[in-house]
Write a protein that holds these residues in place. Structure first.
Motif, PDB file in Angstrom:
ATOM      1  N   GLU A   1       0.842  -1.203   0.000  1.00  0.00           N
ATOM      2  CA  GLU A   1       0.000   0.000   0.000  1.00  0.00           C
ATOM      3  C   GLU A   1       0.879   1.255   0.000  1.00  0.00           C
ATOM      4  O   GLU A   1       0.578   2.247  -0.649  1.00  0.00           O
ATOM      5  CB  GLU A   1      -0.907  -0.033   1.239  1.00  0.00           C
ATOM      6  N   LYS A   2       2.005   1.184   0.732  1.00  0.00           N
ATOM      7  CA  LYS A   2       2.903   2.342   0.837  1.00  0.00           C
ATOM      8  C   LYS A   2       3.469   2.705  -0.549  1.00  0.00           C
ATOM      9  O   LYS A   2       3.497   3.862  -0.951  1.00  0.00           O
ATOM     10  CB  LYS A   2       4.037   1.976   1.800  1.00  0.00           C
ATOM     11  N   GLU A   3       3.912   1.684  -1.269  1.00  0.00           N
ATOM     12  CA  GLU A   3       4.511   1.964  -2.584  1.00  0.00           C
ATOM     13  C   GLU A   3       3.443   2.365  -3.597  1.00  0.00           C
ATOM     14  O   GLU A   3       3.685   3.212  -4.449  1.00  0.00           O
ATOM     15  CB  GLU A   3       5.323   0.757  -3.061  1.00  0.00           C
ATOM     16  N   LEU A   4       2.265   1.769  -3.476  1.00  0.00           N
ATOM     17  CA  LEU A   4       1.147   2.203  -4.340  1.00  0.00           C
ATOM     18  C   LEU A   4       0.893   3.697  -4.096  1.00  0.00           C
ATOM     19  O   LEU A   4       0.740   4.481  -5.038  1.00  0.00           O
ATOM     20  CB  LEU A   4      -0.116   1.394  -4.011  1.00  0.00           C
ATOM     21  N   GLY A   5       0.885   4.083  -2.823  1.00  0.00           N
ATOM     22  CA  GLY A   5       0.654   5.487  -2.467  1.00  0.00           C
ATOM     23  C   GLY A   5       1.731   6.387  -3.056  1.00  0.00           C
ATOM     24  O   GLY A   5       1.436   7.461  -3.586  1.00  0.00           O
ATOM     25  N   SER A   6       2.976   5.933  -2.979  1.00  0.00           N
ATOM     26  CA  SER A   6       4.083   6.743  -3.516  1.00  0.00           C
ATOM     27  C   SER A   6       3.897   6.950  -5.025  1.00  0.00           C
ATOM     28  O   SER A   6       4.046   8.067  -5.539  1.00  0.00           O
ATOM     29  CB  SER A   6       5.407   6.026  -3.209  1.00  0.00           C
ATOM     30  N   ILE A   7       3.540   5.883  -5.733  1.00  0.00           N
ATOM     31  CA  ILE A   7       3.348   5.979  -7.193  1.00  0.00           C
ATOM     32  C   ILE A   7       2.173   6.918  -7.503  1.00  0.00           C
ATOM     33  O   ILE A   7       2.294   7.837  -8.318  1.00  0.00           O
ATOM     34  CB  ILE A   7       3.122   4.568  -7.801  1.00  0.00           C
ATOM     35  N   CYS A   8       1.046   6.700  -6.817  1.00  0.00           N
ATOM     36  CA  CYS A   8      -0.148   7.522  -7.099  1.00  0.00           C
ATOM     37  C   CYS A   8       0.131   8.995  -6.797  1.00  0.00           C
ATOM     38  O   CYS A   8      -0.208   9.875  -7.600  1.00  0.00           O
ATOM     39  CB  CYS A   8      -1.335   7.066  -6.250  1.00  0.00           C
ATOM     40  N   ASN A   9       0.762   9.255  -5.642  1.00  0.00           N
ATOM     41  CA  ASN A   9       0.956  10.654  -5.241  1.00  0.00           C
ATOM     42  C   ASN A   9       1.962  11.371  -6.135  1.00  0.00           C
ATOM     43  O   ASN A   9       1.758  12.511  -6.526  1.00  0.00           O
ATOM     44  CB  ASN A   9       1.402  10.733  -3.771  1.00  0.00           C
ATOM     45  N   ARG A  10       3.057  10.685  -6.467  1.00  0.00           N
ATOM     46  CA  ARG A  10       4.081  11.336  -7.302  1.00  0.00           C
ATOM     47  C   ARG A  10       3.518  11.649  -8.685  1.00  0.00           C
ATOM     48  O   ARG A  10       3.670  12.739  -9.213  1.00  0.00           O
ATOM     49  CB  ARG A  10       5.313  10.414  -7.426  1.00  0.00           C
ATOM     50  N   ILE A  11       2.832  10.672  -9.262  1.00  0.00           N
ATOM     51  CA  ILE A  11       2.321  10.878 -10.631  1.00  0.00           C
ATOM     52  C   ILE A  11       1.222  11.940 -10.632  1.00  0.00           C
ATOM     53  O   ILE A  11       1.192  12.811 -11.509  1.00  0.00           O
ATOM     54  CB  ILE A  11       1.836   9.542 -11.248  1.00  0.00           C
ATOM     55  N   SER A  12       0.355  11.904  -9.620  1.00  0.00           N
ATOM     56  CA  SER A  12      -0.755  12.874  -9.629  1.00  0.00           C
ATOM     57  C   SER A  12      -0.267  14.289  -9.297  1.00  0.00           C
ATOM     58  O   SER A  12      -0.935  15.262  -9.625  1.00  0.00           O
ATOM     59  CB  SER A  12      -1.877  12.435  -8.689  1.00  0.00           C
ATOM     60  N   ALA A  13       0.911  14.393  -8.673  1.00  0.00           N
ATOM     61  CA  ALA A  13       1.460  15.731  -8.416  1.00  0.00           C
ATOM     62  C   ALA A  13       2.005  16.345  -9.713  1.00  0.00           C
ATOM     63  O   ALA A  13       2.115  17.556  -9.835  1.00  0.00           O
ATOM     64  CB  ALA A  13       2.580  15.644  -7.377  1.00  0.00           C
ATOM     65  N   ILE A  14       2.327  15.512 -10.666  1.00  0.00           N
ATOM     66  CA  ILE A  14       2.944  16.003 -11.912  1.00  0.00           C
ATOM     67  C   ILE A  14       1.910  16.138 -13.032  1.00  0.00           C
ATOM     68  O   ILE A  14       1.927  17.097 -13.797  1.00  0.00           O
ATOM     69  CB  ILE A  14       4.088  15.043 -12.338  1.00  0.00           C
ATOM     70  N   PHE A  15       0.995  15.178 -13.103  1.00  0.00           N
ATOM     71  CA  PHE A  15       0.046  15.134 -14.226  1.00  0.00           C
ATOM     72  C   PHE A  15      -1.365  15.495 -13.789  1.00  0.00           C
ATOM     73  O   PHE A  15      -1.770  15.176 -12.669  1.00  0.00           O
ATOM     74  CB  PHE A  15       0.006  13.724 -14.831  1.00  0.00           C
ATOM     75  N   GLU A  16      -2.085  16.109 -14.728  1.00  0.00           N
ATOM     76  CA  GLU A  16      -3.510  16.330 -14.499  1.00  0.00           C
ATOM     77  C   GLU A  16      -4.216  15.073 -15.011  1.00  0.00           C
ATOM     78  O   GLU A  16      -4.242  14.815 -16.224  1.00  0.00           O
ATOM     79  CB  GLU A  16      -3.951  17.544 -15.308  1.00  0.00           C
ATOM     80  N   LEU A  17      -4.742  14.284 -14.090  1.00  0.00           N
ATOM     81  CA  LEU A  17      -5.277  12.978 -14.488  1.00  0.00           C
ATOM     82  C   LEU A  17      -6.782  13.047 -14.706  1.00  0.00           C
ATOM     83  O   LEU A  17      -7.476  13.825 -14.037  1.00  0.00           O
ATOM     84  CB  LEU A  17      -4.956  11.947 -13.400  1.00  0.00           C
ATOM     85  N   ASN A  18      -7.279  12.234 -15.618  1.00  0.00           N
ATOM     86  CA  ASN A  18      -8.717  12.206 -15.898  1.00  0.00           C
ATOM     87  C   ASN A  18      -9.314  10.878 -15.461  1.00  0.00           C
ATOM     88  O   ASN A  18      -8.692   9.821 -15.650  1.00  0.00           O
ATOM     89  CB  ASN A  18      -8.971  12.347 -17.400  1.00  0.00           C
ATOM     90  N   ALA A  19     -10.538  10.944 -14.941  1.00  0.00           N
ATOM     91  CA  ALA A  19     -11.239   9.705 -14.596  1.00  0.00           C
ATOM     92  C   ALA A  19     -11.549   8.938 -15.890  1.00  0.00           C
ATOM     93  O   ALA A  19     -11.645   9.530 -16.966  1.00  0.00           O
ATOM     94  CB  ALA A  19     -12.522  10.039 -13.858  1.00  0.00           C
ATOM     95  N   VAL A  20     -11.671   7.610 -15.761  1.00  0.00           N
ATOM     96  CA  VAL A  20     -12.025   6.780 -16.924  1.00  0.00           C
ATOM     97  C   VAL A  20     -13.551   6.657 -16.970  1.00  0.00           C
ATOM     98  O   VAL A  20     -14.160   6.160 -16.018  1.00  0.00           O
ATOM     99  CB  VAL A  20     -11.367   5.379 -16.799  1.00  0.00           C
ATOM    100  N   SER A  21     -14.143   7.124 -18.068  1.00  0.00           N
ATOM    101  CA  SER A  21     -15.605   7.081 -18.191  1.00  0.00           C
ATOM    102  C   SER A  21     -16.068   5.641 -18.450  1.00  0.00           C
ATOM    103  O   SER A  21     -15.254   4.765 -18.805  1.00  0.00           O
ATOM    104  CB  SER A  21     -16.048   7.962 -19.357  1.00  0.00           C
ATOM    105  N   ASP A  22     -17.377   5.413 -18.315  1.00  0.00           N
ATOM    106  CA  ASP A  22     -17.917   4.077 -18.582  1.00  0.00           C
ATOM    107  C   ASP A  22     -17.637   3.653 -20.027  1.00  0.00           C
ATOM    108  O   ASP A  22     -17.271   2.507 -20.292  1.00  0.00           O
ATOM    109  CB  ASP A  22     -19.433   4.052 -18.328  1.00  0.00           C
ATOM    110  N   ASP A  23     -17.813   4.603 -20.968  1.00  0.00           N
ATOM    111  CA  ASP A  23     -17.574   4.279 -22.388  1.00  0.00           C
ATOM    112  C   ASP A  23     -16.112   3.931 -22.630  1.00  0.00           C
ATOM    113  O   ASP A  23     -15.787   3.019 -23.393  1.00  0.00           O
ATOM    114  CB  ASP A  23     -17.958   5.471 -23.281  1.00  0.00           C
ATOM    115  N   CYS A  24     -15.242   4.687 -21.981  1.00  0.00           N
ATOM    116  CA  CYS A  24     -13.802   4.438 -22.160  1.00  0.00           C
ATOM    117  C   CYS A  24     -13.442   3.071 -21.568  1.00  0.00           C
ATOM    118  O   CYS A  24     -12.693   2.296 -22.160  1.00  0.00           O
ATOM    119  CB  CYS A  24     -13.012   5.571 -21.514  1.00  0.00           C
ATOM    120  N   GLN A  25     -14.000   2.763 -20.386  1.00  0.00           N
ATOM    121  CA  GLN A  25     -13.734   1.450 -19.766  1.00  0.00           C
ATOM    122  C   GLN A  25     -14.183   0.313 -20.710  1.00  0.00           C
ATOM    123  O   GLN A  25     -13.479  -0.684 -20.887  1.00  0.00           O
ATOM    124  CB  GLN A  25     -14.459   1.335 -18.433  1.00  0.00           C
TER     125      GLN A  25
END
Ligand code: NAD
Length: 344
Positions: free
Chosen positions: A268-292
């Protein structure tokens, strides 16, 4: 072992050395309108006589643009001993490498990458190709460039969004192979020396992997971390503002990290590190139902799959990934849902 990376202070001098060594009969240089405007003038006239120009962007990675390039190569009387210089980002390196590899059964080419993404990734490793319909890099050939001449000077004219996109692959290289590099990766103001150091470190990770597994029989698959999902997010055109490659890979890396966490591979710690670092750099978009729906329907076209199994590259920890991890469609749905929750 192929050692074709040249970290250069002067692209013209490096090309001059390459020409002395290669004894080429002729050359042409492939550009798009942006690299023609911003990069071509940094090269000596000797290398810019026969210019082949295609429009910029992913939509140029098509067979019809190959035809334009082959026509120009024919007009410039390139023969089997000639050289094609690809001056540009990943699009120019990919299509230029493919056109050179197929022209008269193959002529030599050199990549002079001008985007961060191409300097650390696309220009390196001998994967050349074009898109086919909606499928990314569906047609292509493995062929190693004579040289990959890297000089961060070109980054001075690159848009910030493009620079950020390239950073996605730099982050990926750290996650798959270098935990120490990961700790240094923050998208902040950088000096020329900072860029040189970062690009050299990142480019060498890719180069070391492809030198050990050129045809992607095992180890090289590691480089696909974030790409199984990322490529599909990139090819899903949901509006007039498509994602850049690195932006899609950034989202793909988070979703695939959730997959690894769900499968008890990643803490969980490393997942958090990956999520936080990437989201601090990139503007991320949610995946819509159609896209999924699009992602799930098209996963089976992934070139890394075997016997109808969805095989992913998943992180075990930062600095180490596992290849050929089978994932089920329900796991992917859950990872997308976790990713959307993380963003909300
Ligand atoms: P790109 O080549 O489209 O370049 C991005 C934009 O920046 C373009 O508009 C281009 O004209 C412009 N540009 C390039 N250099 C510039 C400069 N110095 N100053 C100003 N503008 C400049 O995109 P990219 O992000 O470099 O590459 C993406 C492509 O690379 C995708 O097609 C992807 O599939 C491919 N790729 C290939 C590999 C591989 O191993 N072959 C690996 C990763 C990505």
């Amino acid at each position: 072992m192929n050692d074709n990376l040249i970290f250069s202070n002067s692209v013209s001098i490096s090309l001059k050395h390459l020409f002395e060594k290669g004894e080429f009969s002729a050359s042409a240089i492939l550009v798009d309108e942006n690299t023609e405007k911003n990069c071509l003038h940094l090269l000596s006239d000797r290398f810019t006589k026969n210019i082949i120009k295609i429009p910029s962007g992913e939509s140029s990675k098509t067979i019809s643009h190959c035809e334009m390039i082959w026509e120009k190569m024919t007009e410039f009387k390139l023969d089997r001993d000639s050289l094609l210089i690809n001056l540009g980002g990943g699009v120019i390196c990919d299509i230029g490498g493919f056109c050179a590899s197929t022209f008269k059964r193959g002529i030599r080419f050199a990549n002079v990458p001008t985007t961060l993404l191409a300097m650390t990734d696309a220009a390196i490793g001998g994967k050349t190709g074009i898109n086919f319909g909606k499928y990314k890099n569906h047609i292509g050939a493995f062929n190693i460039a004579e040289a990959v001449i890297i000089n961060p000077v070109f980054l001075e004219t690159l848009e910030t969004r493009q620079l950020r996109s390239g950073y996605g692959e730099v982050l990926k290289h750290a996650i798959i192979a270098d935990a120490e590099l990961w700790e240094q990766l923050h998208f902040s103001e950088k000096t020329r020396e900072d860029w040189e150091q970062l690009i050299e470190g990142s480019a060498k990770i890719k180069s070391a992997i492809v030198n050990r597994d050129y045809k992607e029989e095992g180890l090289r698959k590691k480089l696909n971390f974030g790409h199984s999902i990322g490529h599909l997010l990139e090819s899903y055109q949901f509006n007039d503002d498509p994602k850049f490659h690195g932006e899609a890979i950034a989202e793909g890396m988070i979703i695939e990290s959730f997959l690894a966490y769900q499968m008890y591979l990643l803490s969980e710690k490393e997942l958090g590190s990956i999520c936080n670092r990437i989201s601090a750099i990139f503007e991320l978009n949610a995946v819509s139902d159609d896209c999924q729906k699009y992602v799930l329907e098209n996963l089976n076209q992934d070139k890394k799959n075997k016997s109808n199994k969805n095989l992913f590259v998943l992180p075990k920890k930062i600095g180490e990934v596992l290849i050929d991890q089978e994932v089920k469609l329900d796991d992917i749905k859950m990872a997308i849902s976790n990713y959307n929750d993380f963003l909300s």
